[in-house]
Write a protein that holds these residues in place. Structure first.
Motif, mmCIF file in Angstrom:
data_model
loop_
_atom_site.group_PDB
_atom_site.id
_atom_site.type_symbol
_atom_site.label_atom_id
_atom_site.label_comp_id
_atom_site.label_asym_id
_atom_site.label_seq_id
_atom_site.Cartn_x
_atom_site.Cartn_y
_atom_site.Cartn_z
ATOM 1 N N TYR A 244 0.826 -1.209 0.000
ATOM 2 C CA TYR A 244 0.000 0.000 0.000
ATOM 3 C C TYR A 244 0.861 1.261 0.000
ATOM 4 O O TYR A 244 0.554 2.238 -0.690
ATOM 5 N N ARG A 245 1.945 1.247 0.790
ATOM 6 C CA ARG A 245 2.830 2.417 0.809
ATOM 7 C C ARG A 245 3.496 2.629 -0.550
ATOM 8 O O ARG A 245 3.628 3.759 -1.031
ATOM 9 N N THR A 247 2.328 1.661 -3.511
ATOM 10 C CA THR A 247 1.310 2.123 -4.457
ATOM 11 C C THR A 247 1.027 3.605 -4.273
ATOM 12 O O THR A 247 0.924 4.371 -5.241
ATOM 13 N N GLU A 248 0.899 4.033 -2.998
ATOM 14 C CA GLU A 248 0.614 5.435 -2.717
ATOM 15 C C GLU A 248 1.760 6.336 -3.179
ATOM 16 O O GLU A 248 1.533 7.396 -3.780
ATOM 17 N N ASP A 251 1.884 6.583 -7.000
ATOM 18 C CA ASP A 251 0.826 7.461 -7.498
ATOM 19 C C ASP A 251 1.194 8.926 -7.296
ATOM 20 O O ASP A 251 0.949 9.775 -8.173
ATOM 21 N N ALA A 252 1.800 9.234 -6.127
ATOM 22 C CA ALA A 252 2.200 10.613 -5.861
ATOM 23 C C ALA A 252 3.292 11.069 -6.823
ATOM 24 O O ALA A 252 3.269 12.204 -7.325
ATOM 25 N N ASP A 407 -9.153 0.565 -3.703
ATOM 26 C CA ASP A 407 -8.194 -0.106 -2.831
ATOM 27 C C ASP A 407 -7.642 -1.348 -3.520
ATOM 28 O O ASP A 407 -8.231 -2.429 -3.437
#
Length: 448
Positions: A244-245, A247-248, A251-252, A407
């Protein structure tokens, strides 16, 4: 009765045994729920007889599968012949079955008979049901808690607790301020005199021996199994968090790249030029930090993945070692924990699946562990895939569908690891707290 019950079970073919075993599980689940509702006071005014609430839906109209059909599908029993199988069990006096109207169609339901329950218990080598005056499993668990606390107050609510422990002559517990109880001397004596019987009757309840000697399942052994499970859970959780980290952060970083420069036209003047340069620096720094976070999360993800395999291997070897200890019944006290620890440590990073566990003689346990091991070893092949109602997730609408899209899920584990993890969980579920050992080797001390 035991010989007749075992003969009745042995006379059935595998399909009929699967049906009877599934119906028995549903029958006992309904009985346990009924007892729990009664203990909590939710059904004090419900006088529905057992001849009515013991009925089990086998087939219902429509496309939804009943819990019986799902359980049979898990056992790979789905070919046509529900009616003939139920009829054969009914002719043997093991069940009753009937068709009842449901809307414009009809449903098929069944009910276990005493003979049927005795036949399944004989196959499971389970102790016969409790006798008059003996505590139910939930009230025995409360008495065990009171015994462990040895005079301290224990919270145990529900009007059935009063009937089970206080309405006896003499009472087994004393009530202080509701719902706090303490054990009485009569309760201690009841525990001492009947511990061996209850240990055989309710092997799933970890009740300490009132005359402790060698401990067949010490707390240290359970702590070792729990640590092995927690190591797998932690590695899987770390892998998901890193995913998740990552992916985030990716994306940023992608968003920062596509935004372009902060300027929107001609820049005039020294002040405006400085603001634009500072904004560009901030944007570049944000993208750099996002890339760094993504790279760090990728390293954490890879590290968690490398830990999952050995953790699962150690859990499998440790759980199967606990199973062997439970069967052999030759190790006690700290030697039990040591055997489990050595097996887990001996698995190593490049672990291989341990040999197939030997049958213990309990049908439920042998069936569950044999199926899990065959799946992990790749030797179990279904004749047909599971029904789509059991494999396809239910449709989601509105905001739930949007949430699912927002998600992303981490990639699934390797099939080999998933199946080995399932084997470890199935094995540990049977041996936890010494339940299997008490089932196979109940105390030989008899009541006076």
């Amino acid at each position: 009765m035991t010989g007749k019950a075992q003969a009745a079970w042995d006379s059935l073919n595998p399909r009929q045994q699967a049906y009877l075993h599934v119906l028995f599980n549903h029958d006992q689940a309904a009985e346990e729920q009924r007892a729990a509702d009664w203990a909590s006071g939710r059904t004090l005014d419900d006088r529905t007889p057992a001849s009515e609430w013991r009925w089990i839906d086998v087939v219902t109209p429509g496309s939804r599968l009943t819990s019986v059909q799902r359980a049979l599908a898990q056992r790979d029993v789905r070919d046509p012949g529900v009616g003939s199988t139920l009829a054969a069990l009914a002719r043997a006096g093991l069940i009753e079955h009937e068709e009842v109207p449901r809307g414009r169609s009809r449903a098929v339901r069944a009910k276990m008979t005493r003979t049927g329950r005795a036949a399944v218990r004989a196959s499971l080598k389970a102790a016969p049901g409790r006798r008059t005056g003996e505590l139910a499993d939930w009230s025995w668990e409360i008495l065990v808690r009171l015994w462990r606390e040895d005079g301290a107050e224990v919270r145990a609510g529900g009007p059935a607790v009063e009937r089970a422990l206080l309405d006896r002559k003499p009472p087994l517990a004393a009530q202080h301020t509701y719902p706090w109880y303490t054990i009485t001397e009569a309760g201690r004596e009841h525990y001492r005199q009947n511990w061996a019987r209850y240990a055989q009757l309710y092997p799933h309840v970890a009740a300490p021996d009132p005359d402790p000697g060698e401990d067949p399942w010490p707390a240290a052994a359970q702590k070792v199994l729990d640590r092995l499970r927690q190591s797998v859970d932690a590695a899987v959780a770390d892998r998901s968090a890193a995913f998740y980290r990552q992916t985030e952060a990716e994306d940023a970083a992608a968003k920062a790249r596509t935004q372009g420069g902060p300027g929107g036209g001609e820049v005039s003047g020294e002040w405006e030029r400085l603001i634009v340069e500072q904004a560009q620096q901030v944007q570049d720094l944000t993208a750099t930090h996002a890339r760094a976070r993504a790279e760090m999360a990728a390293r954490h993800y890879a590290d968690a993945e490398t830990r999952i395999g050995p953790a699962i291997g150690a859990y499998v070897h440790g759980a199967l070692a606990a199973y062997e200890v439970s069967m052999e019944n030759v190790l006690f006290d700290d030697a039990v924990a040591e055997a489990i620890s050595q097996a887990a440590a001996g698995a190593g990073a490049e672990w291989v699946l341990p040999p197939r566990p030997a049958p213990c003689g309990l049908h439920d346990v042998d069936s569950a562990l044999g199926e899990a091991w065959d799946t992990a070893a790749g030797v179990r092949v279904r004749r047909r895939p599971l029904p789509k109602q059991m494999t396809e997730p239910p449709p989601r609408r509105g905001r739930y569908r949007a949430m699912l899209r927002a998600d992303p899920e981490p990639p699934p584990l390797e099939t080999r690891l998933e199946q080995a993890w399932a084997l470890a969980r199935a094995t540990a579920g049977q041996v936890n707290d010494g339940a299997l050992r008490r089932s196979l080797h109940p105390p030989i001390r008899q009541n006076p």
